[in-house]
Scaffold this motif. Structure first.
Motif, PDB file in Angstrom:
ATOM      1  N   THR A 191      50.691 -14.730  20.997  1.00 48.17           N
ATOM      2  CA  THR A 191      51.110 -14.255  19.674  1.00 48.17           C
ATOM      3  C   THR A 191      52.340 -15.006  19.175  1.00 48.17           C
ATOM      4  N   LEU A 192      53.310 -15.233  20.064  1.00 44.39           N
ATOM      5  CA  LEU A 192      54.558 -15.878  19.644  1.00 44.39           C
ATOM      6  C   LEU A 192      54.344 -17.360  19.327  1.00 44.39           C
ATOM      7  N   ILE A 193      53.497 -18.049  20.088  1.00 45.73           N
ATOM      8  CA  ILE A 193      53.195 -19.450  19.774  1.00 45.73           C
ATOM      9  C   ILE A 193      52.555 -19.540  18.388  1.00 45.73           C
ATOM     10  N   ALA A 194      51.645 -18.618  18.092  1.00 46.94           N
ATOM     11  CA  ALA A 194      51.026 -18.597  16.767  1.00 46.94           C
ATOM     12  C   ALA A 194      52.072 -18.375  15.681  1.00 46.94           C
ATOM     13  N   HIS A 195      53.004 -17.477  15.937  1.00 49.94           N
ATOM     14  CA  HIS A 195      54.068 -17.176  14.974  1.00 49.94           C
ATOM     15  C   HIS A 195      54.954 -18.389  14.733  1.00 49.94           C
ATOM     16  N   VAL A 196      55.426 -19.022  15.810  1.00 51.09           N
ATOM     17  CA  VAL A 196      56.347 -20.158  15.690  1.00 51.09           C
ATOM     18  C   VAL A 196      55.649 -21.371  15.082  1.00 51.09           C
ATOM     19  N   SER A 197      54.422 -21.638  15.500  1.00 50.81           N
ATOM     20  CA  SER A 197      53.716 -22.811  14.977  1.00 50.81           C
ATOM     21  C   SER A 197      53.434 -22.666  13.483  1.00 50.81           C
ATOM     22  N   ARG A 198      53.134 -21.461  13.051  1.00 52.04           N
ATOM     23  CA  ARG A 198      52.871 -21.252  11.620  1.00 52.04           C
ATOM     24  C   ARG A 198      54.125 -21.505  10.797  1.00 52.04           C
ATOM     25  N   LEU A 199      55.253 -20.983  11.246  1.00 53.09           N
ATOM     26  CA  LEU A 199      56.497 -21.196  10.506  1.00 53.09           C
ATOM     27  C   LEU A 199      56.923 -22.664  10.567  1.00 53.09           C
ATOM     28  N   THR A 200      56.789 -23.295  11.737  1.00 51.64           N
ATOM     29  CA  THR A 200      57.171 -24.704  11.867  1.00 51.64           C
ATOM     30  C   THR A 200      56.328 -25.579  10.946  1.00 51.64           C
ATOM     31  N   ARG A 201      55.042 -25.278  10.845  1.00 53.87           N
ATOM     32  CA  ARG A 201      54.181 -26.042   9.943  1.00 53.87           C
ATOM     33  C   ARG A 201      54.666 -25.940   8.504  1.00 53.87           C
ATOM     34  N   SER A 202      54.984 -24.717   8.055  1.00 53.67           N
ATOM     35  CA  SER A 202      55.452 -24.531   6.674  1.00 53.67           C
ATOM     36  C   SER A 202      56.757 -25.272   6.431  1.00 53.67           C
ATOM     37  N   SER A 203      57.700 -25.165   7.377  1.00 58.55           N
ATOM     38  CA  SER A 203      58.989 -25.849   7.217  1.00 58.55           C
ATOM     39  C   SER A 203      58.816 -27.359   7.264  1.00 58.55           C
ATOM     40  N   MET A 204      57.938 -27.819   8.134  1.00 55.09           N
ATOM     41  CA  MET A 204      57.708 -29.253   8.258  1.00 55.09           C
ATOM     42  C   MET A 204      57.058 -29.824   6.997  1.00 55.09           C
ATOM     43  N   LEU A 205      56.122 -29.098   6.411  1.00 50.98           N
ATOM     44  CA  LEU A 205      55.507 -29.557   5.165  1.00 50.98           C
ATOM     45  C   LEU A 205      56.542 -29.673   4.049  1.00 50.98           C
ATOM     46  N   GLU A 206      57.428 -28.708   3.977  1.00 45.25           N
ATOM     47  CA  GLU A 206      58.492 -28.761   2.965  1.00 45.25           C
ATOM     48  C   GLU A 206      59.407 -29.945   3.194  1.00 45.25           C
ATOM     49  N   ALA A 207      59.726 -30.228   4.467  1.00 44.93           N
ATOM     50  CA  ALA A 207      60.581 -31.372   4.778  1.00 44.93           C
ATOM     51  C   ALA A 207      59.889 -32.689   4.465  1.00 44.93           C
ATOM     52  N   LEU A 208      58.601 -32.791   4.781  1.00 44.24           N
ATOM     53  CA  LEU A 208      57.864 -34.031   4.527  1.00 44.24           C
ATOM     54  C   LEU A 208      57.725 -34.330   3.040  1.00 44.24           C
ATOM     55  N   ASP A 209      57.780 -33.290   2.216  1.00 47.96           N
ATOM     56  CA  ASP A 209      57.677 -33.489   0.764  1.00 47.96           C
ATOM     57  C   ASP A 209      59.031 -33.676   0.098  1.00 47.96           C
ATOM     58  N   SER A 210      60.107 -33.689   0.870  1.00 48.75           N
ATOM     59  CA  SER A 210      61.458 -33.766   0.305  1.00 48.75           C
ATOM     60  C   SER A 210      61.810 -35.201  -0.103  1.00 48.75           C
ATOM     61  N   GLN A 211      62.873 -35.297  -0.890  1.00 49.50           N
ATOM     62  CA  GLN A 211      63.296 -36.597  -1.402  1.00 49.50           C
ATOM     63  C   GLN A 211      63.846 -37.495  -0.292  1.00 49.50           C
ATOM     64  N   TYR A 212      64.585 -36.920   0.652  1.00 51.24           N
ATOM     65  CA  TYR A 212      65.185 -37.766   1.694  1.00 51.24           C
ATOM     66  C   TYR A 212      64.124 -38.372   2.607  1.00 51.24           C
ATOM     67  N   VAL A 213      62.997 -37.680   2.791  1.00 47.60           N
ATOM     68  CA  VAL A 213      61.901 -38.252   3.579  1.00 47.60           C
ATOM     69  C   VAL A 213      61.225 -39.367   2.792  1.00 47.60           C
ATOM     70  N   ARG A 214      61.046 -39.174   1.490  1.00 53.35           N
ATOM     71  CA  ARG A 214      60.475 -40.246   0.663  1.00 53.35           C
ATOM     72  C   ARG A 214      61.380 -41.464   0.666  1.00 53.35           C
ATOM     73  N   ASN A 215      62.688 -41.252   0.634  1.00 52.93           N
ATOM     74  CA  ASN A 215      63.624 -42.385   0.682  1.00 52.93           C
ATOM     75  C   ASN A 215      63.531 -43.117   2.015  1.00 52.93           C
ATOM     76  N   ALA A 216      63.398 -42.336   3.115  1.00 50.81           N
ATOM     77  CA  ALA A 216      63.287 -42.966   4.434  1.00 50.81           C
ATOM     78  C   ALA A 216      62.022 -43.810   4.531  1.00 50.81           C
ATOM     79  N   ARG A 217      60.926 -43.304   3.982  1.00 48.28           N
ATOM     80  CA  ARG A 217      59.689 -44.092   3.985  1.00 48.28           C
ATOM     81  C   ARG A 217      59.806 -45.317   3.101  1.00 48.28           C
ATOM     82  N   ALA A 218      60.514 -45.181   1.976  1.00 48.09           N
ATOM     83  CA  ALA A 218      60.690 -46.319   1.071  1.00 48.09           C
ATOM     84  C   ALA A 218      61.501 -47.439   1.720  1.00 48.09           C
ATOM     85  N   LYS A 219      62.360 -47.086   2.659  1.00 41.09           N
ATOM     86  CA  LYS A 219      63.137 -48.096   3.373  1.00 41.09           C
ATOM     87  C   LYS A 219      62.322 -48.834   4.424  1.00 41.09           C
TER      88      LYS A 219
END
Length: 317
Positions: A191-219
């Motif tokens: 149950t806890l792995i399911a809980h943590v993985s779901r939240l990590t996925r949501s946070s990671m998606l938000e981070a991957l769509d952020s401006q600083y990640v786009r800048n890092a890829r642009a470099k």
């Protein structure tokens, strides 16, 4: 940082004091009478009254609380009314058994929960993402005791490759110890792995769509560097909070899992004490569990500064 840690430790002491009052008050109004339990079913009222007088159960509430809390602050939790052994010794034995189960479970939750969340986020809307999402829905929906019963029936009764309960010493035989702890750990962590993985996925998606990640890829930085050096540290902030809160869920799950698997830990000890109205043992067990939860939240706050160096406690930033 030092000032912040001191303030948090003081806050933990206040919280524990309030919890001690609540626990002591609740145990006084619990149904049942420990004196009657000790005396036996056919004891006369005079014998029961004599036991109550001997244990100090006839004293006013505040007298009993002061006598108890003044002993607790010196490390003396009193005697178990049923087993007639020092409560501190019983707690210590049970805590060591539960600690190994909790540590292995928490490491598994942290490792697999974060890895699955990152894996699903990096492969958004693909097969891996769908599989992880399905797992999280199933894992969160089904309680621990159901997983425990299913695992016992399949691995212990049908396949007969793992024991259905008990515990073994890791120093005496690591292999036997591992075989006893596998099923309880799986039951606790699903149950806890399911809980943590779901939240990590949501946070990671938000981070991957952020401006600083786009800048890092642009470099022109490698994707591995973008994910693990730029996106993941920021995505872990809410995950750390949830992991600290999951310590409480883990402790609650341990009570259920230890009963299902006949595991002699602090959760099973607490259930034993509640069933027999052993007040000192109940009070000490809950205080220890509350202390663990408070310290887990303190560690989570300190980890914020490790994951994100921009955070500074105690200076208003």
């Amino acid at each position: 940082m030092a000032l912040y840690v001191i303030n948090r430790l003081l806050a933990v002491m206040v919280v524990l004091l309030v919890i001690s009052m609540l626990v002591f008050g609740v145990t006084q109004i619990m149904p049942g009478d420990v004196a009657s339990t000790i005396a036996g079913q056919f004891a006369s009222p005079e014998v029961v009254d004599a036991i109550r007088e001997k244990l100090g159960l006839n004293d006013p509430f505040y007298v009993q609380y002061w006598r108890w809390i003044s002993s607790v602050v010196t490390g003396d939790f009193g005697q178990s009314l049923i087993m007639e052994r020092p409560v501190s010794a019983l707690i210590s034995e049970a805590f060591m058994a539960s600690a190994s189960l909790a540590i292995v479970s928490f490491i598994s939750v942290t490792l697999f929960g974060i890895l699955l969340g990152v894996w699903a986020a990096v492969r958004r809307d693909k097969l891996a993402d769908n599989l992880v999402s399905t797992f999280t829905y199933v894992g969160i929906s089904i309680p621990e005791f159901f997983w425990g019963i299913v695992l016992i029936m399949f691995f212990a009764n049908y396949l007969q490759i793992l024991p259905s309960g008990g515990v073994a010493s890791i120093s005496a035989s690591p292999g036997v110890w591992l075989s006893h702890i596998i099923l309880p750990v799986i039951t606790l962590t699903l149950t806890l792995i399911a809980h943590v993985s779901r939240l990590t996925r949501s946070s990671m998606l938000e981070a991957l769509d952020s401006q600083y990640v786009r800048n890092a890829r642009a470099k022109g930085l490698p994707e591995r560097t973008v994910i693990f050096r730029h996106a993941l540290p920021n995505a872990l902030m809410p995950t750390i909070t949830v992991l600290a809160l999951d310590v409480g869920w883990l402790i609650g799950g341990i009570v259920v899992v230890e009963v299902v698997f006949s595991y002699p830990g602090i959760g099973r000890l607490l259930m034993f004490a509640i069933e027999r109205h052993d007040l000192p043992l109940i009070q000490a067990s809950i205080l220890v569990i509350a202390l663990i939860y408070c310290l887990a939240n303190l560690v989570a706050d300190l980890l914020y500064a490790v994951v994100n160096p921009k955070i500074r406690y105690g200076n208003g930033e």
